[in-house]
Write a protein that holds these residues in place. Structure first.
Motif, PDB file in Angstrom:
ATOM      1  N   HIS A 156       0.731   5.592   0.007  1.00 55.81           N
ATOM      2  CA  HIS A 156       0.119   6.594   0.668  1.00 55.81           C
ATOM      3  C   HIS A 156       1.171   7.901   0.578  1.00 55.81           C
ATOM      4  CE1 HIS A 156      -3.355   4.414   2.249  1.00 55.81           C
ATOM      5  NE2 HIS A 156      -2.414   3.417   2.654  1.00 55.81           N
ATOM      6  N   GLU A 188       5.156  -0.646   8.426  1.00 53.26           N
ATOM      7  CA  GLU A 188       5.114   0.571   7.793  1.00 53.26           C
ATOM      8  C   GLU A 188       6.229   1.147   7.662  1.00 53.26           C
ATOM      9  OE1 GLU A 188       2.511  -0.173  10.301  1.00 53.26           O
ATOM     10  OE2 GLU A 188       1.194  -0.802   8.639  1.00 53.26           O
ATOM     11  N   ASP A 247      -3.931   0.566  -2.797  1.00 57.07           N
ATOM     12  CA  ASP A 247      -3.438  -0.718  -2.490  1.00 57.07           C
ATOM     13  C   ASP A 247      -2.961  -1.699  -3.639  1.00 57.07           C
ATOM     14  OD1 ASP A 247      -4.078  -0.297   0.154  1.00 57.07           O
ATOM     15  OD2 ASP A 247      -5.755  -1.495   0.235  1.00 57.07           O
ATOM     16  N   ALA A 277       0.787  -1.540   0.130  1.00 55.04           N
ATOM     17  CA  ALA A 277       0.043  -0.050   0.038  1.00 55.04           C
ATOM     18  C   ALA A 277       0.850   1.208  -0.088  1.00 55.04           C
ATOM     19  CB  ALA A 277      -1.046  -0.074   1.177  1.00 55.04           C
ATOM     20  N   SER A 310      -3.317   7.337  -2.713  1.00 58.02           N
ATOM     21  CA  SER A 310      -3.725   6.212  -1.796  1.00 58.02           C
ATOM     22  C   SER A 310      -4.121   5.169  -2.415  1.00 58.02           C
ATOM     23  CB  SER A 310      -4.746   6.845  -0.726  1.00 58.02           C
ATOM     24  OG  SER A 310      -5.007   5.842   0.075  1.00 58.02           O
ATOM     25  N   LYS A 362      -0.648   8.113   9.757  1.00 59.81           N
ATOM     26  CA  LYS A 362      -1.029   7.306   8.809  1.00 59.81           C
ATOM     27  C   LYS A 362      -2.351   7.746   7.947  1.00 59.81           C
ATOM     28  CE  LYS A 362       0.581   3.294  11.141  1.00 59.81           C
ATOM     29  NZ  LYS A 362       0.007   1.846  11.771  1.00 59.81           N
ATOM     30  N   GLU A 363      -2.073   9.150   7.470  1.00 60.29           N
ATOM     31  CA  GLU A 363      -3.190   9.881   6.826  1.00 60.29           C
ATOM     32  C   GLU A 363      -3.196   8.980   5.233  1.00 60.29           C
ATOM     33  OE1 GLU A 363      -2.328  13.635   5.050  1.00 60.29           O
ATOM     34  OE2 GLU A 363      -1.098  13.666   6.923  1.00 60.29           O
ATOM     35  N   ALA A 364      -4.466   9.283   4.470  1.00 57.24           N
ATOM     36  CA  ALA A 364      -4.464   8.848   3.200  1.00 57.24           C
ATOM     37  C   ALA A 364      -3.461   9.330   2.141  1.00 57.24           C
ATOM     38  CB  ALA A 364      -5.877   8.736   2.607  1.00 57.24           C
ATOM     39  N   GLU A 372      -2.749  12.522  -0.732  1.00 56.41           N
ATOM     40  CA  GLU A 372      -3.488  12.878  -2.092  1.00 56.41           C
ATOM     41  C   GLU A 372      -3.170  11.479  -3.011  1.00 56.41           C
ATOM     42  OE1 GLU A 372      -1.278  15.847  -4.665  1.00 56.41           O
ATOM     43  OE2 GLU A 372       0.042  16.039  -2.953  1.00 56.41           O
ATOM     44  N   HIS A 390       2.826   0.494   3.327  1.00 55.81           N
ATOM     45  CA  HIS A 390       2.420  -0.782   4.256  1.00 55.81           C
ATOM     46  C   HIS A 390       2.754  -1.893   3.421  1.00 55.81           C
ATOM     47  CE1 HIS A 390      -0.063  -2.976   7.196  1.00 55.81           C
ATOM     48  NE2 HIS A 390      -0.488  -3.443   6.093  1.00 55.81           N
ATOM     49  N   ASN A 431       2.189  12.597  -0.776  1.00 58.93           N
ATOM     50  CA  ASN A 431       1.683  13.996  -0.825  1.00 58.93           C
ATOM     51  C   ASN A 431       2.993  14.338  -1.455  1.00 58.93           C
ATOM     52  OD1 ASN A 431      -0.892  13.924   0.282  1.00 58.93           O
ATOM     53  ND2 ASN A 431       0.027  14.522   2.314  1.00 58.93           N
TER      54      ASN A 431
END
Length: 100
Positions: free
Chosen positions: A30, A86, A48, A28, A46, A40-42, A44, A77, A32
């Motif tokens: 994620h 992570e 899998d 995964a 994001s 662990k924010e999504a 811009e 991740h 910016n």
């Protein structure tokens, strides 16, 4: 697991990938551009990735323009044998990557 490899694509985009390893089930990404991540924010970007291709687990973005001096802030991740791992990183876009 392997350290994520960041590649700048031309004329637009970037790729973040890890090599395949025994037991990897998910990668995964994620991230910016030029905005630090707060935990662990999504972000811009994001996504899998649930399958490998050519021996790598890869996220490819073919629309984002990166400029020299930009920073890609991201976390990955990786699920290996059911256990998540992570890693938080920064990638600074160097001038030579866009001019060569």
């Amino acid at each position: 697991m392997g350290t994520p490899l960041v590649e700048v694509l031309k004329p637009y985009g970037f790729r973040v990938s890890i090599p395949n390893a025994p037991g990897v089930e998910l990668f995964a990404f994620h991230g910016n551009i030029n905005k630090k991540m707060t935990g662990k924010e999504a972000g811009e970007f994001s996504v899998d990735v649930v399958s490998k291709e050519n021996g790598r687990w890869s996220y490819t973005n073919s629309t984002t323009l990166l400029n020299p001096g930009d920073t890609l802030y991201f976390w990955t991740h990786v699920r290996v044998n059911g256990v998540g791992h992570e890693r938080f990183q920064e990638f600074h876009v160097p001038e030579w990557m866009l001019t060569s």
